[in-house]
Scaffold this motif. Sequence first.
Motif, short mmCIF file in Angstrom:
data_model
loop_
_atom_site.label_atom_id
_atom_site.label_comp_id
_atom_site.label_asym_id
_atom_site.label_seq_id
_atom_site.Cartn_x
_atom_site.Cartn_y
_atom_site.Cartn_z
N ARG A 73 -14.73 3.29 32.78
CA ARG A 73 -13.45 3.88 33.20
C ARG A 73 -13.54 5.40 33.41
O ARG A 73 -12.53 6.05 33.70
CB ARG A 73 -12.36 3.57 32.17
CG ARG A 73 -12.02 2.09 32.13
CD ARG A 73 -10.81 1.81 31.28
NE ARG A 73 -9.63 2.50 31.82
CZ ARG A 73 -8.51 2.67 31.12
NH1 ARG A 73 -8.41 2.22 29.89
NH2 ARG A 73 -7.48 3.31 31.65
N LEU A 74 -14.73 5.97 33.29
CA LEU A 74 -14.88 7.41 33.46
C LEU A 74 -14.43 7.89 34.84
O LEU A 74 -13.98 9.02 35.00
CB LEU A 74 -16.32 7.85 33.19
CG LEU A 74 -16.74 7.84 31.73
CD1 LEU A 74 -18.23 8.14 31.61
CD2 LEU A 74 -15.92 8.82 30.91
N GLY A 75 -14.53 7.03 35.84
CA GLY A 75 -14.11 7.39 37.19
C GLY A 75 -12.63 7.67 37.33
O GLY A 75 -12.19 8.15 38.38
N GLU A 76 -11.86 7.42 36.29
CA GLU A 76 -10.43 7.71 36.31
C GLU A 76 -10.14 9.18 36.08
O GLU A 76 -9.00 9.63 36.20
CB GLU A 76 -9.70 6.85 35.29
CG GLU A 76 -9.78 5.37 35.61
CD GLU A 76 -9.16 4.49 34.55
OE1 GLU A 76 -8.20 4.93 33.88
OE2 GLU A 76 -9.63 3.34 34.38
N ILE A 77 -11.18 9.95 35.70
CA ILE A 77 -11.05 11.40 35.55
C ILE A 77 -12.13 12.05 36.42
O ILE A 77 -13.07 11.39 36.86
CB ILE A 77 -11.18 11.86 34.08
CG1 ILE A 77 -12.54 11.46 33.49
CG2 ILE A 77 -10.02 11.32 33.25
CD1 ILE A 77 -12.80 12.03 32.10
N THR A 78 -11.98 13.34 36.66
CA THR A 78 -12.98 14.03 37.47
C THR A 78 -14.14 14.48 36.59
O THR A 78 -14.04 14.54 35.35
CB THR A 78 -12.40 15.28 38.15
OG1 THR A 78 -12.04 16.23 37.15
CG2 THR A 78 -11.20 14.93 39.02
N ARG A 79 -15.25 14.80 37.26
CA ARG A 79 -16.41 15.31 36.53
C ARG A 79 -16.01 16.60 35.79
O ARG A 79 -16.44 16.84 34.67
CB ARG A 79 -17.57 15.58 37.47
CG ARG A 79 -18.84 15.96 36.71
CD ARG A 79 -19.99 16.29 37.64
NE ARG A 79 -21.26 16.38 36.95
CZ ARG A 79 -21.62 17.37 36.13
NH1 ARG A 79 -20.79 18.37 35.88
NH2 ARG A 79 -22.80 17.36 35.55
N ALA A 80 -15.20 17.44 36.42
CA ALA A 80 -14.76 18.69 35.79
C ALA A 80 -13.96 18.41 34.52
O ALA A 80 -14.13 19.10 33.51
CB ALA A 80 -13.95 19.53 36.77
N GLU A 81 -13.08 17.42 34.57
CA GLU A 81 -12.30 17.08 33.37
C GLU A 81 -13.21 16.57 32.26
O GLU A 81 -13.05 16.95 31.10
CB GLU A 81 -11.24 16.02 33.71
CG GLU A 81 -10.13 16.57 34.59
CD GLU A 81 -9.24 15.49 35.16
OE1 GLU A 81 -8.02 15.74 35.26
OE2 GLU A 81 -9.74 14.40 35.54
#
Length: 145
Positions: free
Chosen positions: A110-118
């Motif tokens: 589910r990491l794709g639900e936030i941006t790499r920066a977040e």
Amino acid sequence: MPDPTADRPATPDDVDAICAALPDTELGTSWGDVPTWKVPAGEKGKGFVLYRQPHSTAIDPATGEPYDDLLVIITPTPAEKAALVQDADNPFFTIDHFRNYSAVLVQQSRLGEITRAELAEIITDAWATRAPKRLSKAYFSGAGG
């Protein structure tokens, strides 16, 4: 120079890349053989990101099976933990096992639900919580912060 990957969805590979880019970190183990990112490197290192093994304390409600792709990420304070788990737009959650512990869980899937920066901000906060004060201060006052 801004990071051109900052606004793209986060991936499981980003976890190791972000952790490895922070000063004086190493991928070691804790709780026996659980892969854990630690700071500082060496025997005195404290974990800030842990790859949690499937366990009966964290069950996927959709399948009834233990989650098999969980990360545990330390949070600086209980308030920051609450902010992450209470925001419906975030994939972070907690379980009863971590009720009194400043850390959140997230499925790698589910990491794709936030941006790499977040993700980088959350992991950097976790690192700073466990890093020696001198190291954290130097990082945030220098080019890396």
